[in-house]
Design an enzyme around this catalytic site. Structure first.
Site, PDB file in Angstrom:
ATOM      1  N   GLY A  42       7.585  10.292  -8.219  1.00 30.28           N
ATOM      2  CA  GLY A  42       7.271   9.762  -6.891  1.00 30.28           C
ATOM      3  C   GLY A  42       7.994   8.446  -6.693  1.00 30.28           C
ATOM      4  NE  ARG A 330      -6.196   2.759   5.923  1.00 25.71           N
ATOM      5  CZ  ARG A 330      -5.114   3.091   5.232  1.00 25.71           C
ATOM      6  NH1 ARG A 330      -5.188   3.302   3.935  1.00 25.71           N
ATOM      7  NH2 ARG A 330      -3.956   3.230   5.830  1.00 25.71           N
TER       8      ARG A 330
END
Lengths: 641, 251, 218
Positions: A42, A330
């Site tokens: 990644g 959030r």
């Protein structure tokens, strides 16, 4: 367990420079004598592999995908932060550092976070140089937007595909090195274990997923860049294959695991629509800039949204948090959505959703403006749900998105096993108890491009490494342990009975247990109960799980089973950590620790530390603490009222 | 919730050396809200419950960006709905009683690994041949040092959106990888950072593409029609131009 | 070496396909211009033919050049056609999303048909007639056969279809694909084949319709 963080001396702003100067170097001619294994490709893995190969080390990179370009970093939508201050709105390295550490609710190390903010600017330069097509202003300069409630516009982006473009940039750098044969790339290999020789990480055992053979590789340092463990919950925004295996196997070999209960839950995801659901899809939280969140005021109101008059709607975020409204962080947005659904006011078929309504924004700005801003997200939503958000409110619900917890690392990104490094989401280092939007990409690339080259050289330069190859007894010993475990998982294969269960069934059961008890809001009773239930799920896995096929072939059921087996062990760490942390902080609310008006209450007196868990064979895990010291910022209680 | 019944004809093949063939499966009560891959999950759970070997298929992010998934559904890459990956295809695109023929992405350069799973590493090798800007870490100048017009950045992004799924190859009557290769050449060819290596990049990547066994281009535009990201064949035209310059007038 | 590499590359082969196509197109344009004299009457047409015969060396050179280009176009085309047939057959079910693919799908077939036409055309009008018969007489004679005219008409339709994809394909292969020229190219993709169809296809029609009856009297 030695938790010396090795934070360099000196003022905060000079620590990284001091460290780079005092770190040992490896002479360019000598670098080719060192082998480095990078697990995962990644952002962190691809950037590290490319950078170390450019420097001259012998690098081997491993991925379980068919290509290094598939890693889940690719799915990040929003953007990447950097303290460039191109928009002249008062940003600085210190402000990015401060926002990150405050966003993490003061549960991260100052020095690490400051370094992250420092190298953030280099990342942008590097990515631009690679040909990443960032959005531009008409004059040709880089465009910035404000993201995730930040008060400055510091987020760089490439449409809604920033993760993809950054990963493809790192992948192209990696590909260049593969082409030059300085990196040996191993596709479709899943890391099964790390090999520790004389207390140092010296190699790995991987399963070749094409033919099932177990392969061993040796090196002088092993870098785990293997992402997060959000899939412990079964349903998450993570890709299907994301797992904890590499990190967990390292943990079993002696690496401390930090803050396993710190999981970020993203408020704007498309809700679950059925039992068959395999994953959740994130809708960028940018939608909350114009969308209004509401539920019917009366519980059980099942009228379609258009038939509920204004007076009978509860815009609960605007009501409870007048100054931030729909733009609360959030965790606050997620928690409130769950509260509404728990009190019976959820909407949709399952009652597990709230509305995100654009009607007012469309009235105010016109259809064209709103569609231009969010058209591609609306289309994606419509593709999945068959509902057009221009006409009807969206349904959203929180979902597990990111894990701040991870392998404990020191300032050098080295775990408690010397020679074993952890980069990106799989370490715990930079986000504390909550991660700011557009900071995950920043951290992955900071670790891979700019931190690890210094710290690995320092490790090589200051360590006497005896030659070790795969013929060492430890390699065959670990390999046979891996092989035994696979045989054990396949023990029930071939004799399916009425009571057999599938891997997914067990995984879903674990997921529900964690979501219910170790999700947004936790309490001691629930966590204790979950800890009691967990062994029985584990037992049903080992005794009843049926895996079709065998170990000598492509066997995706077996691959999943191996990962679920590790989630089942690791889940206990999550529960124990959550139970031990009797405070609300960052992403999670601990019900015993609330203010009078039910807001999260952090407890700096007792929990201003990193909780690091040590695996003990056949015994309960042991928790160690790394105290967090704040010399440059003063922990403050967050308030969004 | 609407449900449909389906007949699936799926290509089953143990590995590249084994002989493959179609198997027929019946699926009942498939929710139209399911994604195509979730439908395959249901099939695989059913096969597992029957003690049979599930269908192997590559998949990961399931949100249309990683490029892992892909299969031919009734002869069309990623199925009948335009501009989506297989994971984003939902079962509402089909009617009860439909028969779906599901085949792997076939190409001379994509050996079949198992069932619907193919080896697309040929695409990686094309990138390895030159799909990059040769800049070492730390070698970049300030991000704003070289202005790039907004239009150019957007055009580059149109091509950079490629997810490397291989649908262009699979859908091409000639089994060509022109759109994939053209997309990367176009992205880097448009940006100032890609200029120094532009000619040589096109030459090297096309040479590798041919070496992998991909076909030629007869300009049938099928790749463009079936590309989940809607990448235009303009990128192929640009690749051709750069390739002429690289192979006929290169340094 | 570099040239050899270019020639054998996938794009190189298409480049020569497009280049030979362009040259053939240029030849067709000249040919069409000359043949248009038919509409003016036999006198003018015969004049055009005689004029050409005054430069035998040039005609020979042009013929050889044209022949080589044609052979290149055919050989490359056939190899691409055969390779395509092999590769397209790799699926049990194969469908197309692109609209209007008739011309592109049938390139090989229309090409082969045109080749057949060329053989008949050349044997009829170049090699067969004795040197003492004026070409205008031969033309008149041949086209008075209904089936011969029909065959020509069908061939020109095949040529139109072939050019419809061929022209677009040539532009694309050469790298001409830019939003600014989209309109022009899409107009030419239709206009070029139609122009040839009108000029060439008009000849058999001219004779079939009876309008050609006056051909020899002009």
């Amino acid at each position: 367990m030695d938790l010396t963080a090795n934070i360099p001396a000196g003022p905060l702003a000079e620590k990284w420079d001091n460290h780079r100067f005092s770190s040992k170097l490896v002479n360019p001619a000598n670098r080719r004598k060192f082998k480095i294994i990078v697990v995962g490709t990644g952002l962190a893995g691809a950037s590290a592999a490319a950078t170390l190969a450019e420097a001259g080390y012998q690098v081997s990179a491993f991925t379980y995908h068919d290509s290094p370009r598939r890693a889940h970093s690719i799915a990040a939508q929003g953007g990447i932060n950097a303290a460039k201050n191109y928009t002249n709105d008062g940003d600085s390295i210190f402000r990015l550092f401060y926002d990150t550490i405050k966003g993490g609710d003061f549960r991260a190390r100052e020095a690490n976070v400051y370094r992250l903010a420092q190298v953030s600017n280099n990342i942008i330069d590097q990515c631009v140089a690679q040909g990443v097509p960032f959005a531009r202003e008409y004059g040709g300069t880089l465009a910035n937007r404000s993201f995730g409630g930040a008060q400055v516009a510091r987020t760089f982006y490439a449409r809604g595909q920033t993760g993809q473009q950054l990963l493809l940039g790192a992948y192209s750098a990696l590909s260049r090195q593969i082409g030059k044969k300085t990196v040996t790339m191993y596709n479709r290999r899943e890391m099964m274990d790390v090999v520790v020789v004389d207390g140092r990480a010296r190699g790995i055992v991987v399963r070749n997923m094409l033919n099932g053979s177990l392969e061993t590789y040796h090196a002088d340092a092993v870098l785990l860049c293997t992402g997060g463990y959000g899939n412990a919950y079964f349903l998450s925004t993570n890709a299907m294959a994301c797992n904890v295996t590499a990190a967990w196997r390292a943990c079993r070999r002696g690496a401390g695991f930090a803050n396993p209960s710190f999981v970020q839950i993203h408020p704007t995801c498309i809700p679950v629509h059925g039992e068959y659901q395999s994953k959740l899809t994130l809708m960028s939280e940018g939608l909350r800039n114009d969308g209004r969140v509401w539920v019917p005021s009366a519980p059980g109101d099942s009228r379609p949204p258009s038939q509920i008059p204004e007076a009978e709607r509860d815009y609960y975020l605007e009501r409870r948090y007048p100054s931030f409204g729909n733009l609360v962080p959030r965790d606050v947005a997620s928690r409130n959505a769950k509260d509404q659904c728990d009190t019976g006011r959820g909407v949709g078929d399952t009652g597990l959703a709230v509305y995100l309504d654009f009607a007012e924004a469309i009235r105010r700005d016109g259809e064209d403006v709103i569609f231009r801003k969010y058209g591609n997200l609306f289309q994606m939503y419509e593709m999945i749900t068959d509902v057009d958000p221009m006409k009807e409110p969206m349904l959203i619900y929180p979902a597990v998105h990111y894990t701040m917890g991870g392998l404990w690392v020191d300032y050098n990104l080295m775990t408690t096993i010397p020679g074993l490094f952890a980069l990106g989401e799989c370490n715990f280092s930079d986000h504390g108890a909550n991660r700011l939007g557009a900071s995950a990409l920043m951290q992955g690339l900071a670790d891979g491009y700019f931190v690890i080259s210094t710290t690995v050289a320092n490790y090589f330069g200051s360590t006497k490494l005896d030659p070790v190859a795969t013929d060492h007894v430890e390699f065959s010993s670990v390999k046979s342990q891996v092989s035994d475990r696979l045989s054990r998982i396949l023990a029930n294969s071939g004799k399916r009975t009425e009571s057999s269960v599938s891997v997914d069934e067990v995984h879903k059961e674990l997921g529900r247990l964690l979501w219910d008890n170790c999700g947004l809001a936790r309490n001691a009773a629930g966590l204790t109960e979950a800890l009691e239930k967990l062994p029985s799920i584990r037992e049903s896995f080992w005794n009843k799980v049926y895996i079709p096929g065998d170990a000598h072939d492509i066997n995706q059921s077996l691959e999943r089973a191996g990962r679920v087996a590790d989630f089942l062990e690791f889940g206990e760490f999550m529960l124990r950590d959550a139970l031990a942390r009797n405070e609300s902080c960052g992403c999670h609310l601990r019900e015993e620790s609330q203010t009078e008006d039910h807001e999260a209450l952090r407890d700096d007196e007792h929990y201003c530390h990193v909780a690091v868990w040590e695996y003990k064979q056949d015994e309960e895990p042991v928790m160690h603490q790394e105290p967090l010291v704040f010399e440059n910022v003063t922990p403050s209680q967050r308030s969004y009222k | 919730m609407k449900t449909i019944d389906l007949t699936l004809k799926i290509w089953r093949q143990k590995n590249n050396d084994a002989l493959g063939g179609f198997e027929t499966y019946l699926l009942r009560d498939i929710s139209t809200d399911m994604s195509f891959l979730e439908m395959l999950d249901v099939l695989n759970e059913q096969l597992t419950a029957e003690g049979k070997i599930p269908v192997a298929f590559d998949h990961d992010c399931r949100e249309g960006i990683c490029g892992s998934c892909g299969a031919m559904v009734n002869g069309i890459a990623h199925g009948p709905v335009k501009l989506n990956n297989l994971c984003q295809l939902h079962m509402r695109a089909f009617n009860s009683g439909d028969t779906l023929v599901i085949e792997p992405f076939r190409s001379r350069a994509f050996p079949i690994r198992k069932d619907l799973m193919v080896d697309r590493s040929a695409l990686d090798r094309i990138i390895q041949a030159g799909g990059y800007v040769s800049v070492n870490t730390g070698g970049g100048v300030d991000g704003n040092a070289i202005p790039i017009s907004s239009e150019t950045a957007e055009l580059a992004m149109d091509s950079a959106a490629c997810v490397g799924c291989g649908a262009c190859v699979a859908s091409c009557p000639n089994d060509a990888a022109m759109l994939f290769t053209g997309a990367k050449i176009t992205q880097l060819g448009l940006l100032p950072q890609g200029q120094p290596e532009r000619k040589e990049r096109a030459r090297a990547m096309v040479t590798q593409m041919d070496k992998e066994g991909f076909g030629f281009c007869s300009n049938e535009r099928e790749c463009q029609a079936q590309c989940p990201k809607g990448i235009s064949i303009r990128s192929i035209a640009r690749m051709n131009r750069d390739f002429f310059r690289g192979s006929l007038f290169g340094e | 070496m570099w040239f050899f590499n270019f020639c054998k590359s996938s794009i190189g082969r298409k480049f020569f396909m497009a280049l030979s196509g362009l040259l053939l197109l240029a030849f067709l344009a000249v040919h069409a211009f000359g043949n248009a004299a038919i509409y003016a009457g036999s006198k003018y047409f015969q004049f055009y033919a005689d004029f050409l015969h005054n430069f035998p060396v040039l005609v020979l050179l042009a013929s050889v050049g044209l022949g080589s280009v044609l052979v290149l176009h055919i050989v490359l085309g056939l190899s691409l056609f055969l390779e395509k047939r092999q590769r397209t057959g790799r699926y049990e079910v194969y469908a197309r999303l692109t609209e209007n693919t008739f011309a592109s799908r049938t390139m090989g077939y229309t090409g082969l048909f045109i080749l057949l036409f060329l053989i008949i055309h050349v044997t009829t009008f170049v090699f067969a007639p004795g040197s003492d018969t004026p070409i205008s007489v031969v033309v008149m004679e041949r086209f008075s056969s209904f089936f011969f005219s029909l065959f020509y008409l069908v061939s020109f339709i095949a040529l139109g279809v072939h050019l419809n994809h061929g022209f677009f394909s040539m532009m694309q292969t050469f790298g001409f694909n830019h939003p600014r020229y989209d309109k022009t190219i899409s107009v030419l993709t239709v206009a070029v084949p139609v122009a040839f169809l009108v000029i060439f296809g008009g000849i058999p029609l001219y004779f079939m319709s009876g309008a050609g009856a006056s051909f020899m009297h002009h």
